[in-house]
Scaffold this motif. Structure first.
Motif, PDB file in Angstrom:
ATOM      1  N   ALA A  51       0.837  -1.199   0.000  1.00 30.46           N
ATOM      2  CA  ALA A  51       0.000   0.000   0.000  1.00 30.46           C
ATOM      3  C   ALA A  51       0.874   1.252   0.000  1.00 30.46           C
ATOM      4  O   ALA A  51       0.664   2.179  -0.780  1.00 30.46           O
ATOM      5  CB  ALA A  51      -0.939  -0.006   1.213  1.00 30.46           C
ATOM      6  N   VAL A  52       1.878   1.258   0.862  1.00 30.78           N
ATOM      7  CA  VAL A  52       2.786   2.407   0.900  1.00 30.78           C
ATOM      8  C   VAL A  52       3.527   2.549  -0.426  1.00 30.78           C
ATOM      9  O   VAL A  52       3.640   3.645  -0.983  1.00 30.78           O
ATOM     10  CB  VAL A  52       3.799   2.260   2.060  1.00 30.78           C
ATOM     11  N   ALA A  53       4.013   1.437  -0.945  1.00 28.60           N
ATOM     12  CA  ALA A  53       4.796   1.480  -2.190  1.00 28.60           C
ATOM     13  C   ALA A  53       3.979   2.021  -3.352  1.00 28.60           C
ATOM     14  O   ALA A  53       4.525   2.623  -4.277  1.00 28.60           O
ATOM     15  CB  ALA A  53       5.330   0.089  -2.521  1.00 28.60           C
ATOM     16  N   THR A  54       2.651   1.813  -3.308  1.00 30.34           N
ATOM     17  CA  THR A  54       1.811   2.255  -4.422  1.00 30.34           C
ATOM     18  C   THR A  54       1.123   3.582  -4.119  1.00 30.34           C
ATOM     19  O   THR A  54       0.222   3.999  -4.844  1.00 30.34           O
ATOM     20  CB  THR A  54       0.746   1.192  -4.756  1.00 30.34           C
ATOM     21  N   GLY A  55       1.539   4.231  -3.052  1.00 26.30           N
ATOM     22  CA  GLY A  55       1.059   5.579  -2.785  1.00 26.30           C
ATOM     23  C   GLY A  55      -0.307   5.665  -2.136  1.00 26.30           C
ATOM     24  O   GLY A  55      -0.930   6.728  -2.119  1.00 26.30           O
ATOM     25  N   ILE A  56      -0.763   4.549  -1.588  1.00 25.91           N
ATOM     26  CA  ILE A  56      -2.038   4.580  -0.873  1.00 25.91           C
ATOM     27  C   ILE A  56      -1.838   5.237   0.487  1.00 25.91           C
ATOM     28  O   ILE A  56      -0.783   5.096   1.102  1.00 25.91           O
ATOM     29  CB  ILE A  56      -2.574   3.134  -0.743  1.00 25.91           C
ATOM     30  N   GLY A  57      -2.847   5.988   0.949  1.00 22.74           N
ATOM     31  CA  GLY A  57      -2.686   6.697   2.206  1.00 22.74           C
ATOM     32  C   GLY A  57      -3.524   6.155   3.341  1.00 22.74           C
ATOM     33  O   GLY A  57      -3.275   6.457   4.507  1.00 22.74           O
ATOM     34  N   GLN A  58      -4.498   5.320   3.010  1.00 27.71           N
ATOM     35  CA  GLN A  58      -5.436   4.915   4.053  1.00 27.71           C
ATOM     36  C   GLN A  58      -5.767   3.427   3.974  1.00 27.71           C
ATOM     37  O   GLN A  58      -6.091   2.907   2.908  1.00 27.71           O
ATOM     38  CB  GLN A  58      -6.736   5.726   3.907  1.00 27.71           C
ATOM     39  N   VAL A  59      -5.700   2.764   5.115  1.00 32.33           N
ATOM     40  CA  VAL A  59      -6.035   1.349   5.190  1.00 32.33           C
ATOM     41  C   VAL A  59      -7.064   1.154   6.311  1.00 32.33           C
ATOM     42  O   VAL A  59      -6.882   1.673   7.415  1.00 32.33           O
ATOM     43  CB  VAL A  59      -4.793   0.476   5.458  1.00 32.33           C
ATOM     44  N   ILE A  60      -8.104   0.442   6.003  1.00 28.57           N
ATOM     45  CA  ILE A  60      -9.132   0.117   7.006  1.00 28.57           C
ATOM     46  C   ILE A  60      -9.076  -1.388   7.270  1.00 28.57           C
ATOM     47  O   ILE A  60      -9.124  -2.179   6.336  1.00 28.57           O
ATOM     48  CB  ILE A  60     -10.539   0.493   6.475  1.00 28.57           C
ATOM     49  N   CYS A  61      -8.937  -1.767   8.525  1.00 27.17           N
ATOM     50  CA  CYS A  61      -8.926  -3.189   8.878  1.00 27.17           C
ATOM     51  C   CYS A  61     -10.221  -3.502   9.612  1.00 27.17           C
ATOM     52  O   CYS A  61     -10.490  -2.932  10.673  1.00 27.17           O
ATOM     53  CB  CYS A  61      -7.746  -3.510   9.787  1.00 27.17           C
ATOM     54  N   THR A  62     -11.003  -4.399   9.059  1.00 22.34           N
ATOM     55  CA  THR A  62     -12.267  -4.730   9.723  1.00 22.34           C
ATOM     56  C   THR A  62     -11.995  -5.672  10.896  1.00 22.34           C
ATOM     57  O   THR A  62     -10.927  -6.279  11.007  1.00 22.34           O
ATOM     58  CB  THR A  62     -13.271  -5.385   8.761  1.00 22.34           C
ATOM     59  N   VAL A  63     -12.984  -5.766  11.765  1.00 20.71           N
ATOM     60  CA  VAL A  63     -12.922  -6.657  12.924  1.00 20.71           C
ATOM     61  C   VAL A  63     -12.540  -8.061  12.445  1.00 20.71           C
ATOM     62  O   VAL A  63     -13.080  -8.539  11.455  1.00 20.71           O
ATOM     63  CB  VAL A  63     -14.301  -6.701  13.624  1.00 20.71           C
ATOM     64  N   GLY A  64     -11.608  -8.700  13.117  1.00 19.26           N
ATOM     65  CA  GLY A  64     -11.200 -10.043  12.722  1.00 19.26           C
ATOM     66  C   GLY A  64      -9.890 -10.063  11.952  1.00 19.26           C
ATOM     67  O   GLY A  64      -9.293 -11.116  11.751  1.00 19.26           O
ATOM     68  N   THR A  65      -9.431  -8.884  11.519  1.00 15.15           N
ATOM     69  CA  THR A  65      -8.121  -8.803  10.865  1.00 15.15           C
ATOM     70  C   THR A  65      -7.040  -8.943  11.925  1.00 15.15           C
ATOM     71  O   THR A  65      -7.219  -8.518  13.066  1.00 15.15           O
ATOM     72  CB  THR A  65      -7.994  -7.448  10.133  1.00 15.15           C
ATOM     73  N   ALA A  66      -5.920  -9.560  11.561  1.00 14.88           N
ATOM     74  CA  ALA A  66      -4.798  -9.706  12.493  1.00 14.88           C
ATOM     75  C   ALA A  66      -4.407  -8.341  13.053  1.00 14.88           C
ATOM     76  O   ALA A  66      -4.468  -7.339  12.342  1.00 14.88           O
ATOM     77  CB  ALA A  66      -3.608 -10.329  11.771  1.00 14.88           C
ATOM     78  N   ASP A  67      -4.025  -8.297  14.306  1.00 17.52           N
ATOM     79  CA  ASP A  67      -3.620  -7.055  14.973  1.00 17.52           C
ATOM     80  C   ASP A  67      -2.506  -6.368  14.168  1.00 17.52           C
ATOM     81  O   ASP A  67      -1.399  -6.883  14.058  1.00 17.52           O
ATOM     82  CB  ASP A  67      -3.105  -7.397  16.383  1.00 17.52           C
ATOM     83  N   VAL A  68      -2.795  -5.196  13.613  1.00 15.79           N
ATOM     84  CA  VAL A  68      -1.783  -4.505  12.792  1.00 15.79           C
ATOM     85  C   VAL A  68      -0.568  -4.086  13.606  1.00 15.79           C
ATOM     86  O   VAL A  68       0.477  -3.776  13.046  1.00 15.79           O
ATOM     87  CB  VAL A  68      -2.327  -3.249  12.063  1.00 15.79           C
TER      88      VAL A  68
ATOM     89  N   VAL B  46       3.309  -8.428  12.128  1.00 11.04           N
ATOM     90  CA  VAL B  46       2.845  -7.473  11.124  1.00 11.04           C
ATOM     91  C   VAL B  46       3.857  -6.343  10.982  1.00 11.04           C
ATOM     92  O   VAL B  46       4.210  -5.943   9.863  1.00 11.04           O
ATOM     93  CB  VAL B  46       1.446  -6.920  11.484  1.00 11.04           C
ATOM     94  N   ALA B  47       4.356  -5.852  12.117  1.00  9.92           N
ATOM     95  CA  ALA B  47       5.318  -4.747  12.069  1.00  9.92           C
ATOM     96  C   ALA B  47       6.541  -5.139  11.250  1.00  9.92           C
ATOM     97  O   ALA B  47       7.068  -4.351  10.461  1.00  9.92           O
ATOM     98  CB  ALA B  47       5.726  -4.345  13.488  1.00  9.92           C
ATOM     99  N   ARG B  48       6.993  -6.395  11.433  1.00  9.96           N
ATOM    100  CA  ARG B  48       8.187  -6.831  10.711  1.00  9.96           C
ATOM    101  C   ARG B  48       7.930  -6.896   9.203  1.00  9.96           C
ATOM    102  O   ARG B  48       8.721  -6.405   8.411  1.00  9.96           O
ATOM    103  CB  ARG B  48       8.643  -8.196  11.243  1.00  9.96           C
ATOM    104  N   ALA B  49       6.801  -7.483   8.816  1.00  7.73           N
ATOM    105  CA  ALA B  49       6.516  -7.625   7.383  1.00  7.73           C
ATOM    106  C   ALA B  49       6.192  -6.277   6.735  1.00  7.73           C
ATOM    107  O   ALA B  49       6.436  -6.076   5.554  1.00  7.73           O
ATOM    108  CB  ALA B  49       5.362  -8.606   7.163  1.00  7.73           C
ATOM    109  N   ALA B  50       5.656  -5.338   7.521  1.00 10.38           N
ATOM    110  CA  ALA B  50       5.226  -4.056   6.955  1.00 10.38           C
ATOM    111  C   ALA B  50       6.400  -3.110   6.721  1.00 10.38           C
ATOM    112  O   ALA B  50       6.302  -2.162   5.948  1.00 10.38           O
ATOM    113  CB  ALA B  50       4.207  -3.393   7.871  1.00 10.38           C
ATOM    114  N   MET B  51       7.518  -3.355   7.375  1.00 16.50           N
ATOM    115  CA  MET B  51       8.746  -2.598   7.161  1.00 16.50           C
ATOM    116  C   MET B  51       8.574  -1.087   7.216  1.00 16.50           C
ATOM    117  O   MET B  51       9.047  -0.364   6.338  1.00 16.50           O
ATOM    118  CB  MET B  51       9.347  -3.001   5.829  1.00 16.50           C
TER     119      MET B  51
END
Lengths: 262, 262
Positions: free
Chosen positions: A132-149, A154-159
């Motif tokens: 998302a960051v690489a493609t210039g997206i600014g906003q992400v919505i995680c619905t209930v049930g998504t892994a804890d961001v 997640v922090a490691r993979a999100a870099m």
């Protein structure tokens, strides 16, 4: 130098590392490694606690340079290697771990919104934040049930994506429509749909819903979507990894925005 | 029913699971789970040993249906749950594990060739094999230093791609040029290049080289490449996961082939 894992700062870090409730009540998360901590400093994120081992950090130039940034910081503690290991989520820690305040970025008024609809694998969530960051997206919505961001995986993979995105988490599908009200184009990525993802006009303000690994986009997500799109695949191929599928669509969006639509 | 992990068939399976040398000398690999074993039967792959636990397999309809396919097969053995666990690479085995002959598919005469240049992470290798199949690629070349394509982790991430691709492994860069001689367009995916990946004409016979996670495409790979391409990214983003980057390019190739070039 802290040499005991019973030190209160270390116990605090450990609780943030392992316990979602603690992360949530304090609005802190734990990041690890030279690169992520660099990103936190660059983003002027609030550092609550930082622990490091000088010997490990000075093994690389980049690590040594990083020490200069937090030397003198009251929240920075030098620790013994075994203490660092105790607050690390990786087998070979890179010499620095920090608890950082959740960044609060403002949602951009335009562009594409990425919705993670109960995506469960932390690696997939992190990879999609990074795309998302690489493609210039600014906003992400995680619905209930998504892994804890804010989990360590997640922090490691999100870099570092956390420092560049407005992330809303634990969003109920009752509230999501309001958050998506600025766009008429809500696309749900599904396994089978007649519309290929590249037939969408991604230059328009739009939202992309990526669903759960096993069950796909939820019924509520499908109801809100204005169109269903699919990634055409060779016959007999069942499905793609969710992070790959979402990334392929995000990069097509970016391609169109850079080139004009094909 | 086999109840001992000391049974010779079980010891054989275990050696294939854990030991690359054994896999190589026997040209066998181990697959696990209902879906992969289904794929093996569909592809009429040669099954050397198959072990299963009836109780676990009949938990799902698909598993129960699979039993019908191997009932009566001399190489199929019913085993106790703890024996199955001993030959499984996963925490919760799906009730069936098999050692299967390396498929030997013929390389297609045209199309796009994917080259994995010392890609090290088994998950990345498997994901790229899966994306290759999904985008209709028929041939993958793995240079020396690439993760063993027949390891259990690669097999799991590839989800049956092994049965649909001509895979050459342990290819030295001395031999690769010969294998790429049918194409004039050899693209190396690099972090920085002026040519974006979507500016390439992927309808032409071409090869795509995806490099090592840390070091990128090797010097030998860069020398053979006729062009370097990059995935444009938002400012400040360092790099993408190799499997995501490779997949994004493969799907752009497919998009062009389906649509005509943009």
């Amino acid at each position: 130098m802290i040499t005991s894992t019973k030190n209160p700062q270390i116990k605090h870090l450990r609780s943030l590392l392992t316990n979602r409730k603690d992360r949530r009540s304090e609005r802190l998360f734990v990041i690890e490694g030279v690169r992520l901590v660099e990103e936190a400093f660059q983003a002027q994120a609030e550092i609550a606690i930082l622990v490091y081992n000088r010997e490990q950090l000075t093994l690389t130039e980049r690590g040594a340079a990083l020490i200069e940034q937090f030397v003198g910081l009251a929240q920075a503690y030098e620790v013994a290697p075994e203490v660092l290991q105790a607050v690390s989520d990786t087998v070979t820690p890179q010499g620095v771990v920090a608890a950082v305040r959740w960044p609060e970025l403002e949602s951009p008024m335009y562009g594409v919104v990425l919705v993670l609809d109960a995506l469960q694998d932390p690696g997939n969530v992190g990879t999609l934040l990074r795309s998302a960051v690489a493609t210039g997206i600014g906003q992400v919505i995680c619905t209930v049930g998504t892994a804890d961001v804010y989990s360590p995986k997640v922090a490691r993979a999100a870099m570092g994506a956390h420092f560049r995105l407005a992330i809303a988490q634990d969003v109920s599908w009752d509230d999501a429509p309001l958050m998506l009200s600025t766009t008429d184009n809500v696309y749900a990525a599904v396994a089978e749909a007649s519309m290929p993802y590249y037939a969408a006009d991604w230059r328009q303000p739009s939202a992309l819903i990526v669903g759960n690994e096993a069950n796909g986009v939820s019924a509520a997500g499908l109801e809100i979507a204005t169109k269903q799109i699919a990634i055409p695949m060779a016959p007999g191929v069942e499905s793609l990894n969710a992070a790959v599928a979402g990334s392929v669509i995000l990069f097509e969006m970016q391609r169109q925005r850079k080139l004009g639509r094909s």
